[in-house]
Design a protein around this motif. Sequence first.
Motif, PDB file in Angstrom:
ATOM      1  N   LYS A 118       0.821  -1.223   0.000  1.00 46.16           N
ATOM      2  CA  LYS A 118       0.000   0.000   0.000  1.00 46.16           C
ATOM      3  C   LYS A 118       0.851   1.268   0.000  1.00 46.16           C
ATOM      4  CE  LYS A 118      -2.110  -2.209   3.216  1.00 46.16           C
ATOM      5  NZ  LYS A 118      -1.947  -3.594   2.727  1.00 46.16           N
ATOM      6  N   LYS A 119       2.042   1.195   0.578  1.00 47.03           N
ATOM      7  CA  LYS A 119       2.940   2.349   0.575  1.00 47.03           C
ATOM      8  C   LYS A 119       3.368   2.684  -0.842  1.00 47.03           C
ATOM      9  CE  LYS A 119       7.210   4.091   2.679  1.00 47.03           C
ATOM     10  NZ  LYS A 119       8.349   3.747   3.599  1.00 47.03           N
ATOM     11  N   ALA A 120       3.679   1.648  -1.628  1.00 50.19           N
ATOM     12  CA  ALA A 120       4.085   1.862  -3.023  1.00 50.19           C
ATOM     13  C   ALA A 120       2.925   2.423  -3.834  1.00 50.19           C
ATOM     14  CB  ALA A 120       4.576   0.550  -3.633  1.00 50.19           C
ATOM     15  N   LEU A 121       1.714   1.913  -3.592  1.00 48.72           N
ATOM     16  CA  LEU A 121       0.545   2.394  -4.325  1.00 48.72           C
ATOM     17  C   LEU A 121       0.226   3.837  -3.959  1.00 48.72           C
ATOM     18  CD1 LEU A 121      -1.798   1.666  -6.268  1.00 48.72           C
ATOM     19  CD2 LEU A 121      -3.093   0.918  -4.258  1.00 48.72           C
ATOM     20  N   ALA A 122       0.390   4.178  -2.683  1.00 52.53           N
ATOM     21  CA  ALA A 122       0.070   5.523  -2.199  1.00 52.53           C
ATOM     22  C   ALA A 122       0.949   6.598  -2.834  1.00 52.53           C
ATOM     23  CB  ALA A 122       0.197   5.576  -0.681  1.00 52.53           C
ATOM     24  N   LYS A 123       2.127   6.205  -3.313  1.00 45.97           N
ATOM     25  CA  LYS A 123       3.009   7.171  -3.989  1.00 45.97           C
ATOM     26  C   LYS A 123       2.314   7.806  -5.192  1.00 45.97           C
ATOM     27  CE  LYS A 123       7.479   5.013  -2.879  1.00 45.97           C
ATOM     28  NZ  LYS A 123       8.695   4.386  -3.482  1.00 45.97           N
ATOM     29  N   PHE A 124       1.379   7.077  -5.768  1.00 49.88           N
ATOM     30  CA  PHE A 124       0.686   7.549  -6.970  1.00 49.88           C
ATOM     31  C   PHE A 124      -0.741   8.004  -6.655  1.00 49.88           C
ATOM     32  CE2 PHE A 124       3.711   4.169  -7.993  1.00 49.88           C
ATOM     33  CZ  PHE A 124       4.599   4.867  -8.785  1.00 49.88           C
ATOM     34  N   GLY A 125      -1.083   8.031  -5.367  1.00 51.83           N
ATOM     35  CA  GLY A 125      -2.404   8.495  -4.966  1.00 51.83           C
ATOM     36  C   GLY A 125      -3.460   7.426  -4.875  1.00 51.83           C
ATOM     37  N   GLY A 126      -3.076   6.161  -5.015  1.00 55.91           N
ATOM     38  CA  GLY A 126      -4.041   5.073  -4.969  1.00 55.91           C
ATOM     39  C   GLY A 126      -4.244   4.497  -3.578  1.00 55.91           C
ATOM     40  N   GLU A 127      -5.386   3.850  -3.387  1.00 51.94           N
ATOM     41  CA  GLU A 127      -5.712   3.164  -2.138  1.00 51.94           C
ATOM     42  C   GLU A 127      -6.192   1.758  -2.452  1.00 51.94           C
ATOM     43  OE1 GLU A 127      -7.912   5.591   0.946  1.00 51.94           O
ATOM     44  OE2 GLU A 127      -8.319   6.831  -0.832  1.00 51.94           O
ATOM     45  N   VAL A 128      -6.220   0.919  -1.416  1.00 47.05           N
ATOM     46  CA  VAL A 128      -6.740  -0.441  -1.568  1.00 47.05           C
ATOM     47  C   VAL A 128      -8.026  -0.571  -0.759  1.00 47.05           C
ATOM     48  CG1 VAL A 128      -6.274  -2.907  -1.347  1.00 47.05           C
ATOM     49  CG2 VAL A 128      -4.384  -1.321  -1.790  1.00 47.05           C
ATOM     50  N   TYR A 129      -9.056  -1.134  -1.381  1.00 46.47           N
ATOM     51  CA  TYR A 129     -10.342  -1.311  -0.721  1.00 46.47           C
ATOM     52  C   TYR A 129     -10.748  -2.780  -0.719  1.00 46.47           C
ATOM     53  CZ  TYR A 129     -10.992   3.729  -1.561  1.00 46.47           C
ATOM     54  OH  TYR A 129     -10.855   5.098  -1.609  1.00 46.47           O
TER      55      TYR A 129
ATOM     56  N   CYS B  35       0.313 -10.644  -5.396  1.00 50.23           N
ATOM     57  CA  CYS B  35       1.656 -10.586  -5.986  1.00 50.23           C
ATOM     58  C   CYS B  35       1.619  -9.977  -7.384  1.00 50.23           C
ATOM     59  CB  CYS B  35       2.327 -11.958  -5.976  1.00 50.23           C
ATOM     60  SG  CYS B  35       2.129 -12.969  -7.445  1.00 50.23           S
ATOM     61  N   ILE B  36       0.519 -10.154  -8.126  1.00 46.42           N
ATOM     62  CA  ILE B  36       0.403  -9.506  -9.434  1.00 46.42           C
ATOM     63  C   ILE B  36       0.308  -7.998  -9.260  1.00 46.42           C
ATOM     64  CG2 ILE B  36      -1.061  -9.222 -11.479  1.00 46.42           C
ATOM     65  CD1 ILE B  36      -1.755 -12.204 -11.249  1.00 46.42           C
ATOM     66  N   CYS B  37      -0.476  -7.561  -8.268  1.00 46.92           N
ATOM     67  CA  CYS B  37      -0.549  -6.119  -7.973  1.00 46.92           C
ATOM     68  C   CYS B  37       0.832  -5.576  -7.632  1.00 46.92           C
ATOM     69  CB  CYS B  37      -1.501  -5.873  -6.808  1.00 46.92           C
ATOM     70  SG  CYS B  37      -3.238  -6.202  -7.149  1.00 46.92           S
ATOM     71  N   ASN B  38       1.547  -6.279  -6.773  1.00 41.58           N
ATOM     72  CA  ASN B  38       2.874  -5.820  -6.377  1.00 41.58           C
ATOM     73  C   ASN B  38       3.857  -5.839  -7.539  1.00 41.58           C
ATOM     74  OD1 ASN B  38       2.116  -5.320  -3.734  1.00 41.58           O
ATOM     75  ND2 ASN B  38       2.662  -7.370  -3.031  1.00 41.58           N
ATOM     76  N   ALA B  39       3.724  -6.839  -8.397  1.00 43.57           N
ATOM     77  CA  ALA B  39       4.597  -6.896  -9.567  1.00 43.57           C
ATOM     78  C   ALA B  39       4.422  -5.660 -10.435  1.00 43.57           C
ATOM     79  CB  ALA B  39       4.324  -8.162 -10.372  1.00 43.57           C
ATOM     80  N   LEU B  40       3.168  -5.250 -10.642  1.00 44.00           N
ATOM     81  CA  LEU B  40       2.897  -4.049 -11.433  1.00 44.00           C
ATOM     82  C   LEU B  40       3.506  -2.820 -10.759  1.00 44.00           C
ATOM     83  CD1 LEU B  40      -0.823  -4.802 -12.321  1.00 44.00           C
ATOM     84  CD2 LEU B  40       1.061  -4.674 -13.966  1.00 44.00           C
ATOM     85  N   LEU B  41       3.371  -2.738  -9.441  1.00 42.01           N
ATOM     86  CA  LEU B  41       3.945  -1.607  -8.698  1.00 42.01           C
ATOM     87  C   LEU B  41       5.458  -1.594  -8.801  1.00 42.01           C
ATOM     88  CD1 LEU B  41       1.652  -1.795  -5.552  1.00 42.01           C
ATOM     89  CD2 LEU B  41       1.799   0.141  -7.128  1.00 42.01           C
ATOM     90  N   TYR B  42       6.075  -2.773  -8.683  1.00 39.79           N
ATOM     91  CA  TYR B  42       7.535  -2.845  -8.726  1.00 39.79           C
ATOM     92  C   TYR B  42       8.082  -2.596 -10.126  1.00 39.79           C
ATOM     93  CZ  TYR B  42       6.919  -5.002  -4.138  1.00 39.79           C
ATOM     94  OH  TYR B  42       6.558  -5.264  -2.841  1.00 39.79           O
ATOM     95  N   MET B  43       7.271  -2.832 -11.133  1.00 34.80           N
ATOM     96  CA  MET B  43       7.708  -2.524 -12.494  1.00 34.80           C
ATOM     97  C   MET B  43       7.802  -1.016 -12.715  1.00 34.80           C
ATOM     98  SD  MET B  43       5.552  -5.422 -14.601  1.00 34.80           S
ATOM     99  CE  MET B  43       6.152  -5.027 -16.236  1.00 34.80           C
ATOM    100  N   ILE B  44       7.063  -0.259 -11.901  1.00 35.79           N
ATOM    101  CA  ILE B  44       7.104   1.200 -12.000  1.00 35.79           C
ATOM    102  C   ILE B  44       8.229   1.779 -11.167  1.00 35.79           C
ATOM    103  CG2 ILE B  44       5.811   3.334 -11.605  1.00 35.79           C
ATOM    104  CD1 ILE B  44       3.227   1.633 -11.779  1.00 35.79           C
ATOM    105  N   ASP B  45       8.355   1.294  -9.936  1.00 38.00           N
ATOM    106  CA  ASP B  45       9.261   1.931  -8.978  1.00 38.00           C
ATOM    107  C   ASP B  45       9.887   0.878  -8.079  1.00 38.00           C
ATOM    108  OD1 ASP B  45      10.573   3.697  -7.329  1.00 38.00           O
ATOM    109  OD2 ASP B  45       8.794   4.279  -6.193  1.00 38.00           O
TER     110      ASP B  45
END
Length: 216
Positions: free
Chosen positions: A87-98, A199-209
């Motif tokens: 969630k910390k990685a996602l928050a960098k771009f303004g996203g949240e998890v619900y 892990c797919i969500c995290n993979a997408l995040l890690y591909m960015i940053d």
Amino acid sequence: MKTKLENVKPKEIETRSFEIITEELGDKKLQPGTELIVKRCIHTSADFDYADNLYFSKDAVPKAIEAIKHGACIVTDTQMVKAGINKKALAKFGGEVYCFMSDEDVAKNAKSAGSTRAAASMEKAAKLGKPVIFAIGNAPTALVRLYELIQEKQIQPYLIIGVPVGFVNVVQSKEMIMETDVPCIVAKGRKGGSNIAACICNALLYMIDNERDYWK
């Protein structure tokens, strides 16, 4: 006979794991642009079947990455998926998890409609008013309801990660999502799970940053 262990420093274990995965994949050809997602699924599950059963619709990965960069939120069908996403990685771009599965209104609506909480939670997500990526790792009924909401033009997700695991309507629900025009990443067949969705969500995040050398 004494068991021989690899001498690997703690911070190098993940790197070494990906080296082993790459070695064991050998000459296996993966769809360009999806390699890191496939390898992360294998790393999470130790199951090399994901090299064959992960389906990526056209441009699903770049479209998902662009959506994340522009603040897309992620809606899941289990608290486990929510807990596993960075969630910390996602928050960098303004996203949240619900995850709406435990919400009282979702339980009430599901009981009233004679449906599942997973289906009702997708209906609630359709009213978020935000760009959404769905990460479904448990409930095929969530995918079925998503398909219906898409057909009814009540929602247009930026990406659907469809990887529920199990036996009842699992394969069928995944096939329904693959029939839509929505970008999707689907684990064909019965395999999947909350850990794979996260892990797919995290993979997408890690591909960015990401600073991991093996991830570049």
